[in-house]
Design an enzyme around this catalytic site. Structure first.
Site, PDB file in Angstrom:
ATOM      1  N   ARG A  55       0.833  -1.206   0.000  1.00 24.66           N
ATOM      2  CA  ARG A  55       0.000   0.000   0.000  1.00 24.66           C
ATOM      3  C   ARG A  55       0.870   1.259   0.000  1.00 24.66           C
ATOM      4  O   ARG A  55       0.480   2.285  -0.550  1.00 24.66           O
ATOM      5  CB  ARG A  55      -0.978  -0.002   1.182  1.00 24.66           C
ATOM      6  CG  ARG A  55      -2.060   1.077   1.095  1.00 24.66           C
ATOM      7  CD  ARG A  55      -3.157   0.889   2.128  1.00 24.66           C
ATOM      8  NE  ARG A  55      -4.200  -0.017   1.684  1.00 24.66           N
ATOM      9  CZ  ARG A  55      -5.332   0.356   1.068  1.00 24.66           C
ATOM     10  NH1 ARG A  55      -5.572   1.631   0.834  1.00 24.66           N
ATOM     11  NH2 ARG A  55      -6.219  -0.533   0.709  1.00 24.66           N
ATOM     12  N   GLU A 115      -9.570   6.063   7.164  1.00 24.38           N
ATOM     13  CA  GLU A 115      -8.141   6.330   7.024  1.00 24.38           C
ATOM     14  C   GLU A 115      -7.785   7.613   6.273  1.00 24.38           C
ATOM     15  O   GLU A 115      -6.837   8.301   6.654  1.00 24.38           O
ATOM     16  CB  GLU A 115      -7.454   5.142   6.320  1.00 24.38           C
ATOM     17  CG  GLU A 115      -7.446   3.882   7.143  1.00 24.38           C
ATOM     18  CD  GLU A 115      -7.152   2.652   6.297  1.00 24.38           C
ATOM     19  OE1 GLU A 115      -7.966   2.332   5.404  1.00 24.38           O
ATOM     20  OE2 GLU A 115      -6.102   2.033   6.508  1.00 24.38           O
TER      21      GLU A 115
END
Lengths: 762, 164
Positions: A310, A715
């Site tokens: 990620r 997030e």
């Protein structure tokens, strides 16, 4: 419609009165045993002698387990089966559990655990990125993704820059420490209460440890006192320990980590060093960029591969890069096993490219925002394809408009000029400002995790019980999903009861992570509600001579055949008509396809966007600083609950700013974490928040068909904290000609050092 | 094992009497002996404030106070401020102004805020921020906590004015 309303958190009434129960508040049976781990005092080596007699003889102790006493290896890993709950003879980090004590009280167990006499033979621990690179200590081969020819593009660009940034890890500091309780049931079954984001994994790991099928283990999670990724895998050890003790003794067993133990045992955010080489033109437009990402993963694999992936996936952030090469190393060290933390590598990758933008702007003497804007992706146009370095088309980019709006609302240009004037007149205090964007990919990159289930019951009195696989950690998921259920049935919120996450109600769930909670579980609950509503409509239409499609559920009533039935009456009629009023719902995210080795495909269903503008002031004599003002504009699509979403944005920004400013993890040369309590690890306090703090939601709908066209919000706002670090960099750069090259966390000491470096004093 | 001590204290208006080791921590007395679980255990070193209670009119972090030190004292916990059916003004404000997320810090936060508003019934935003700096919240970024306390102060003051 209940959706889109700014309703309070579902349990707010219980929270404000202290009546909301966390694991440690659940009344424990009188004969409950309390557990504690005995921890390693070296970072790497072997146990040569161990004497646990003093532990066994300590007051209140019932029994002590070493690794060899366990019913299995009691693996705690969420990925690679490389985390035995107790170390055997080999020690891999300082703080690693070596033995387990069961005693009559929490205090008795902890006191006893400190009495062990253990001799070790130490070997040189691998602690740092450089030590790991030198020793070739790593998980898997380096991963390399590329697009175009970065090397050629950089070499032929008008300007070339090189640099690096180190960024520290971050302790989650969920206010409620890790906790679990196991209650033995008949026939060897086990009931586990766990403070976890992933009840199914707790179930799976407990079943594995005890050689039970998963159906013999039930895990219940009503709520967590904060998670932030730290309870995705790190609760496994406690739940397994409780289940092992409960199984062996027939008594309930409970374990909660003391805060210091929590710091010493559990994983944190991965710290990274990112090295970069970039070629750009006079406008700051990037021709090519190369990143070397070095992630310190700790002793076990845990979730390090998807975290590091990620980070690679967010190396572009908001910028269209034609020529890019990203090389990622996942380094194995003798430290706590780094784990999931809000953003899951995304913040680290994003900070890499944001540093590049800042550095390029400084080299050209330009406003960093102009350099950023010069590199933004374009707005979506059918005839102008654009894609990320990993080949995913960017079709929903809203940052051009969003940035202009925020720039105007925050008076960025005027304030930037005013700050320059102010700095010219103030030799000691210096101000800085920065406006940075966020583009964050939404979906689990492990495609099969993008699924969710739900269970909805309508009772004959018209009350509704709702359950799904998501867990509540404060983010307001339960309320958002209940708003979906209430809207589907056209009833008031007080008709809907939200029940604790329970592996016996909804099986095979994914962790509540990757910001996916509302997207996945909202859709699953909607599907279950629709199934029941359709059955009710069909029955009611039949008895009221109407078409099922014309039956309307609204304002607590069902409109059918010219009649208006209270929902409760409709439910009773359906029950008496022998209509099933219970349904499961299932959802899987569409359109995903991803090859993580090649780094090609569509890992994300969509992107969430936002931008933030921070202004800071630093004291160049001490390095101390304050955030003076923050303005944030964030894209939640069509928000399911604007109040809860704004709360996520405000909290995310402050937590992100904490990561990059005051939250410093320090390990000494022996691998001992020296910042293992709030006395030495500084998270933002009430007095640290910006004096002016303006947060607004971007008015827009998700282009993709998500639940009511909303967007995930857990997030993405965390990365608005990056604007604070960039504002600090701007303030430091007012002290001299050199580039500040500020590393994170930019503690006052680090800022002072940067000031002195820029002034040529160091 | 030290000798047990006779302890008497008033907790949320109720008389409590029991024998305890003098060095038993007050938070354990409350949670384990008296089943008052609103005050939470966060850091166990008096930094986070999740265990905040009021003792003889002062905000105290109960995780670092011995029960012997609270002998004879008047103790108020979050449970003494209100209950789910009858909320204190501050509790209502925290609920309505979204002054919480995970809720773990909330009981200590509100208990501290109740004292803050007694110490200073008309605080500025700045005074709220510094008056609450000993209570940590990891979720909210504090914006809504400050908003909740200011709203409650206003509510309490207008009620006071109306009474006069």
């Amino acid at each position: 419609m209940s959706v889109a309303k700014p309703l309070p958190h579902d349990a707010a009434r219980l929270h404000v009165t202290g009546a909301a129960r966390y694991v440690d508040d659940i009344p424990a049976p009188a004969n409950t045993l309390h557990l504690a781990f005995g921890l390693s005092q070296i970072a790497a080596g072997r146990i040569t002698a161990i004497d646990l007699d003093p532990v066994r003889k300590a007051p209140g102790v019932l029994r002590v387990w070493e690794a060899s006493d366990l019913p299995s290896d009691c693996d705690c890993s969420p990925s690679a089966h490389d985390e035995p709950m107790l170390a055997g003879h080999t020690i891999r980090y300082l703080g690693q559990p070596i033995f387990l004590v069961a005693a009559t009280s929490h205090l008795a167990a902890r006191k006893a655990a400190s009495l062990a006499k253990i001799d070790y033979q130490s070997r040189d621990a691998i602690l740092t990125v450089d030590e790991a690179m030198d020793a070739d200590s790593r998980f898997g081969e380096p991963r390399i993704w590329q697009k175009g020819d970065a090397g050629e593009a950089i070499d032929t660009a008008p300007h070339v820059l090189e640099g690096e940034i180190t960024m520290g890890g971050q302790e989650h500091f969920y206010l409620e420490g890790q906790a679990a309780m196991a209650l033995p049931q008949e026939d060897g079954d086990m009931l586990v209460h766990s403070s976890t984001q992933h009840p199914t994994e707790i179930q799976h790991k407990v079943a594995h440890a005890l050689h039970l099928p998963m159906h013999a283990v039930r895990v219940e999670t009503r709520r967590m006192g904060g998670g932030f990724g730290g309870k995705e895998s790190q609760g496994n050890a406690l739940a397994i320990a409780c289940a092992v003790v409960a199984s062996a003794t027939g008594r309930p067993a409970k374990m909660r980590y003391d805060r210091d133990d929590d710091f010493m045992i559990t994983g944190k955010r991965h710290d990274f060093r990112i090295e970069y080489r970039v070629g750009h033109d006079d406008d700051g437009k990037l021709h090519g960029v190369e990143f070397l990402q070095l992630a310190r993963c700790g002793w076990a694999q845990d979730l390090s591969h998807p975290v590091a992936d990620r980070a690679m996936l967010h190396s572009d952030n908001a910028y269209a890069l034609d020529h890019v090469r990203i090389e990622s190393h996942r380094l194995k060290t003798n430290t706590q096993s780094a784990t999931a933390y809000r953003g899951f590598g995304g913040p680290q990758g994003m900070l890499g490219i944001e540093r590049v933008m800042d550095h390029v702007a400084h080299a050209l003497g330009k406003d960093p925002l102009d350099v950023r804007r010069a590199n933004y992706y374009g707005d979506f146009a059918e005839d102008k394809a654009q894609s990320t370095p990993y080949g995913q088309p960017v079709t929903d980019f809203v940052l051009n408009d969003l940035t202009e709006t925020l720039k105007a609302r925050s008076d960025y240009t005027e304030r930037r000029e005013a700050i320059a004037d102010w700095n010219a007149q103030n030799p000691v205090l210096k101000r800085g400002i920065a406006l940075t964007p966020v583009k964050f990919g939404i979906s689990f990159t492990l495609t099969h995790l993008n699924q969710a289930g739900a269970l909805v019951h309508v009772y004959q009195d018209g009350s509704i019980a709702m359950n799904h696989g998501g867990t509540e950690m404060g983010q307001g998921l339960f309320q958002k999903v209940a708003q979906v259920a209430a809207s589907e049935f056209g009833v008031d919120m007080d008709v809907v009861k939200i029940t604790a996450t329970d592996t016996a109600k909804v099986p095979n769930t994914s962790a509540t992570a990757a910001s996916s909670g509302s997207d996945l579980n909202g859709m699953a609950v909607k599907a279950a509600c629709e199934a029941i509503r359709d059955r009710m409509a069909e029955h009611l239409a039949r008895i009221h001579q109407d078409e099922p499609a014309d039956v309307v559920f609204r304002d607590g009533e069902v409109h059918v055949g010219g009649n208006r039935l209270p929902f409760a009456e409709a439910a009773k009629a359906c029950y008496e008509g022998r209509v099933s009023l219970s349904a499961t719902g299932f959802y899987k995210t569409p359109k995903l396809s991803w090859d993580m080795i090649k780094g090609q495909g569509r890992p994300f269903f969509y992107f969430a966007y936002g931008a933030s503008c921070s202004e800071v002031v630093i004291d160049t004599l001490t390095g101390e600083y304050r955030i003076l003002r923050a303005d944030i504009l964030h894209d939640c699509g069509a928000s399911l609950n604007p109040a809860l979403d704004k709360g996520q944005i405000e909290g995310g920004y402050v937590q992100g700013a904490g990561w990059l400013t005051t939250e410093e993890l320090v390990w000494d040369d022996h691998g001992r974490l020296r910042t293992h309590a709030p006395s030495t690890y500084k998270i933002p306090a009430c007095s640290d928040r910006p004096e002016v703090f303006n947060v607004s939601l971007w008015d827009g709908r998700n282009r993709e068909e998500t639940i009511y066209r909303s967007k995930a919000v857990g997030e993405p706002p965390f990365m608005h904290g990056i604007s604070v670090l960039m504002a600090l960099s701007d303030a430091v750069s007012a002290c001299g000609e050199a580039y500040p090259a500020l590393d994170a966390p930019a503690t006052p000491e680090a800022v002072l050092k940067a000031v002195r470096r820029v002034r040529g004093v160091l | 094992m030290s000798k047990k001590m006779h302890i008497q204290m008033t907790v949320n208006g109720e008389e409590q009497e029991f024998l305890a080791e003098p060095r038993e921590l007050l938070i354990h007395t409350l949670r384990e002996r008296l089943n008052i679980t609103g005050p939470h255990i966060g850091c166990e070193t008096s930094h986070c404030g999740a265990c905040t209670v009021t003792i003889n009119g002062k905000s105290v972090k109960s995780c670092t106070m011995f029960v012997a030190q609270a002998n004879g004292a008047e103790v108020t916990t979050i449970e003494g401020l209100g209950n789910p059916d009858s909320l204190h003004v501050l509790q209502e404000a925290f609920k309505e102004h979204h002054g919480l997320q995970c809720g773990f810090c909330t009981p200590g936060m509100i208990t501290r805020a109740s004292k803050l508003l007694e110490e200073n019934p008309t605080p500025s935003e700045e005074e709220v921020r510094f008056g609450m700096a000993g209570n940590i919240c990891r979720c909210t970024g504090y914006q809504n906590i400050v908003k909740s306390i200011l709203a409650a102060a206003e509510e309490l003051n207008s009620a006071k004015e109306a009474a006069q």
